[in-house]
Every structure is written in C-alpha cells, then in structure tokens.
Scaffold this active site. Structure first.
Site, PDB file in Angstrom:
ATOM      1  CB  SER A  91      -0.899   0.041   1.343  1.00 46.77           C
ATOM      2  OG  SER A  91      -1.594   0.909   1.257  1.00 46.77           O
ATOM      3  CG  HIS A  95       0.114  13.072   1.074  1.00 48.59           C
ATOM      4  ND1 HIS A  95      -1.105  13.386   0.598  1.00 48.59           N
ATOM      5  CD2 HIS A  95      -0.107  12.070   2.058  1.00 48.59           C
ATOM      6  CE1 HIS A  95      -1.944  12.784   1.365  1.00 48.59           C
ATOM      7  NE2 HIS A  95      -1.380  11.921   2.094  1.00 48.59           N
ATOM      8  CG  HIS A 105      -4.377   4.726  -2.467  1.00 43.28           C
ATOM      9  ND1 HIS A 105      -5.315   4.153  -3.162  1.00 43.28           N
ATOM     10  CD2 HIS A 105      -4.133   4.169  -1.281  1.00 43.28           C
ATOM     11  CE1 HIS A 105      -5.627   3.005  -2.264  1.00 43.28           C
ATOM     12  NE2 HIS A 105      -4.931   2.992  -1.476  1.00 43.28           N
ATOM     13  CG  ASN A 107      -3.914  -1.868  -1.189  1.00 39.43           C
ATOM     14  OD1 ASN A 107      -5.050  -2.583  -1.374  1.00 39.43           O
ATOM     15  ND2 ASN A 107      -3.368  -1.778  -0.154  1.00 39.43           N
ATOM     16  CB  VAL A 108      -1.523  -4.822  -5.175  1.00 36.00           C
ATOM     17  CG1 VAL A 108      -2.172  -4.067  -6.470  1.00 36.00           C
ATOM     18  CG2 VAL A 108      -0.129  -4.722  -4.988  1.00 36.00           C
ATOM     19  NE  ARG A 109      -7.830  -4.764  -0.680  1.00 39.43           N
ATOM     20  CZ  ARG A 109      -8.209  -3.868  -1.469  1.00 39.43           C
ATOM     21  NH1 ARG A 109      -7.220  -3.147  -1.859  1.00 39.43           N
ATOM     22  NH2 ARG A 109      -9.290  -3.806  -1.933  1.00 39.43           N
ATOM     23  CG  HIS A 144      -8.905   7.764 -15.457  1.00 40.63           C
ATOM     24  ND1 HIS A 144      -9.957   6.778 -14.842  1.00 40.63           N
ATOM     25  CD2 HIS A 144      -8.824   8.841 -14.868  1.00 40.63           C
ATOM     26  CE1 HIS A 144     -10.218   7.628 -13.917  1.00 40.63           C
ATOM     27  NE2 HIS A 144      -9.807   8.767 -13.709  1.00 40.63           N
ATOM     28  N   GLY A 257      -4.921  -5.287  14.892  1.00 39.57           N
ATOM     29  CA  GLY A 257      -3.809  -4.848  15.513  1.00 39.57           C
ATOM     30  C   GLY A 257      -2.437  -4.636  14.564  1.00 39.57           C
ATOM     31  NE  ARG A 259       6.111   0.232  13.203  1.00 38.56           N
ATOM     32  CZ  ARG A 259       6.447   1.308  12.550  1.00 38.56           C
ATOM     33  NH1 ARG A 259       6.016   1.416  11.377  1.00 38.56           N
ATOM     34  NH2 ARG A 259       7.486   1.902  13.109  1.00 38.56           N
TER      35      ARG A 259
END
Length: 301
Positions: A91, A95, A105, A107-109, A144, A257, A259
């Site tokens: 992630s 800025h 931004h 994110n790959v998960r 895009h 939980g 960090r």
C-alpha cells in the site's frame, strides 16, 4: 492451486521496485522500517518525509496472520466470520509538496481465510486513484488510460466496471463529492481462477509507475505560492476524512492490530479545515470542483 509464497515474493519485489523509482524521482533515500506483529506476521515500511518532491510518501508491505478475520474483511462475506486468516499487500500514498503535483494512492492485496474442516477461501483486491488539487486534463487522461491498459488483457468489460467501482468507493458521502478523479478499484477477486486473478493483480501493480511518474515529472517544477499551498492543505482535509471514516484498509489495519504508524502513514503532514468555505467563482480552485470532481470517462477523452 493457491501459491501464497509466489504472491508474497511478487509483493516484496514490487515494493522494492517502486521505492527505488521513487527515490530516483525524489533524490532522497527512503527510511526502511521493519516491524513485527505480536499476534503473527509483520512487514516493512518505507517512508520519506521532507523530500525534494514528496512532503510525505510511504510504500508499505505487510503480511499479517491471525486466528479471527476482522469485521472489516468479512463484512461482504459473513460466512467467513471467525476464520483464521492471512493478509498481505503493498500500500502506498504519496503527498507531494508542490500543489500542482497530485496526491496518489495504490494498493494491491491478497487474503486467505482458513478453517481446518474446509477449503481455504482466497481473494485479491486493489487499485489506484489520483487526487489533484489543481487538475489538468492531460494528467487525468494519462492516468486513466494507463489504468485501462493494465486491465485490457483480462477483458474489455473490466475497466468500465472497476472505474465505476473506484468512483463509488472513493466518495465522501457526507460531503457529496468524490475524493479526486478516481482510477480503478476492485475487491473479492477470485474468478476465473487463481492464476488469472494473480496475473491481473500483477498488471495493476506493474502499471503504477507508468501511470504516476510522468505526471509528477511534468508538474514538479511549476511555480506556486501561499495561496496554492493553502488550498492544497484544505483539500487534504478531505483525504483525512475519507481515510479515517470510510477506508476499509485503514479499518482492517486497526481492527487486526496492525502497526499504527504504518496504517496512518497515509495521512498528509499539513492539513487545514475551514468552516463552510467555498472557492471564488471563476478561480482555479473552483475549476477543480467544476471540471474534475465530477464523474467522467477520462480514458476515452
């Protein structure tokens, strides 16, 4: 067959490649901050503050495990509540200092929900989105179209679907406005099979630098003053509101939980709120609302 090790190898490699490219862009070395989670797993945060280009930028990898899937991850799959889980991802939020360079931004998960008496349930998610302060059509179109290029090998129907998903997701309902010009977003991806879903995730991750780096290079030297910085700080307030109120990734990290420093890395270092403020009609600030904070098929422009 689910190959968790291959996903982790790709994600850690992606983090390293992106950080190296961003260090070259910024000219400053990112801080490496490894961490461990007492309940299982850990990660490494890579962060720059007060850089030449980025006022704050972070690229985080995490791989956490637990005995009970958090509510934010099982909200759309209630049948998985209570299962053990693995979650891993990269992630990033950047800025920039210059208000003419957009915030971005990505994110790959990957999630796996496990139970001893059942087959594991897995899915991928991710995307990227662009948040300009002083919008440029050229930048929105480029971003895009690159997102569209990432998805095109997997079916022409995916880009319109994932673009709308992004527009709907990154929307501040209490403000009745989008966070920025959008991009692509997807979640719960497991069809048609692991190999294809993983390949799509890799394509999204691999297209981040081509989507963003040319925009940052194009705008970084543009002159600005206190007015532009003030508007940037005001609009950053919307970023904070979304991440703390709506963002599923933030909620998952806090509920699992994770960090805290890494989870809240996405927040900008300088931000302002004003009571009932509106831009002057005809101003460059008003143009953001009139032209860019509206749904638009940028890739077809």
């Amino acid at each position: 067959m689910v190959d968790t090790a291959a996903v982790k190898s790709y994600l850690t490699g992606l983090q390293s490649r992106i950080v190296a490219a961003l260090e070259a862009l910024d000219g400053q070395t990112f801080r490496r901050d490894p961490w461990e989670r007492p309940e299982g797993g850990g990660g490494i945060g890579c962060l720059v503050e007060e850089g030449r280009l980025f006022e704050r930028g972070g690229v985080n990898f995490s791989h956490v495990t637990g005995s009970r899937l958090p509510a934010s991850a099982s909200a759309s799959r209630p049948g998985l509540a209570g299962r053990a889980f693995q979650a891993m991802g990269v992630s990033l939020v950047l800025h920039p200092r210059n208000p003419y360079v957009p915030t971005v931004h990505m994110n790959v998960r990957f999630f796996v929900a496990e139970r001893a008496d059942a087959e594991p349930v897995w899915w991928f998610g991710g995307g990227m989105d662009l948040t300009p302060y002083y919008g440029e059509e050229e930048d929105a179109v480029h971003f895009h179209r690159t997102c569209r290029d990432a998805l095109e090998p997997f079916g022409a129907e995916l880009h319109p679907r994932f673009k709308k998903w992004c527009d709907d997701y990154f929307y501040l309902r209490h403000r009745s406005e989008p966070r920025g010009v959008g991009g692509i977003f997807f979640d719960d991806l497991s069809e048609p099979d692991f190999g294809t879903s993983f390949a799509l995730l890799r394509s999204v991750g691999d297209h981040f630098l081509p989507a963003y780096a040319p925009i940052a290079e194009r705008r970084r030297a543009r002159a600005y003053g206190s007015r532009e910085r003030d508007f940037q700080a005001y609009r950053r307030g919307r970023y904070v509101e979304f991440n703390l109120v709506f963002d599923r990734g933030t909620l998952f990290g806090l509920q699992s939980g994770g960090r805290t420093e890494s989870i809240l890395m996405s927040l900008p270092p300088i931000v302002k709120w004003r009571y009932d403020w509106h831009p002057e009609p005809g101003s460059a600030e008003a143009r953001l609302y009139e032209v860019f904070l509206r749904p638009r098929d940028w890739a077809s422009c």
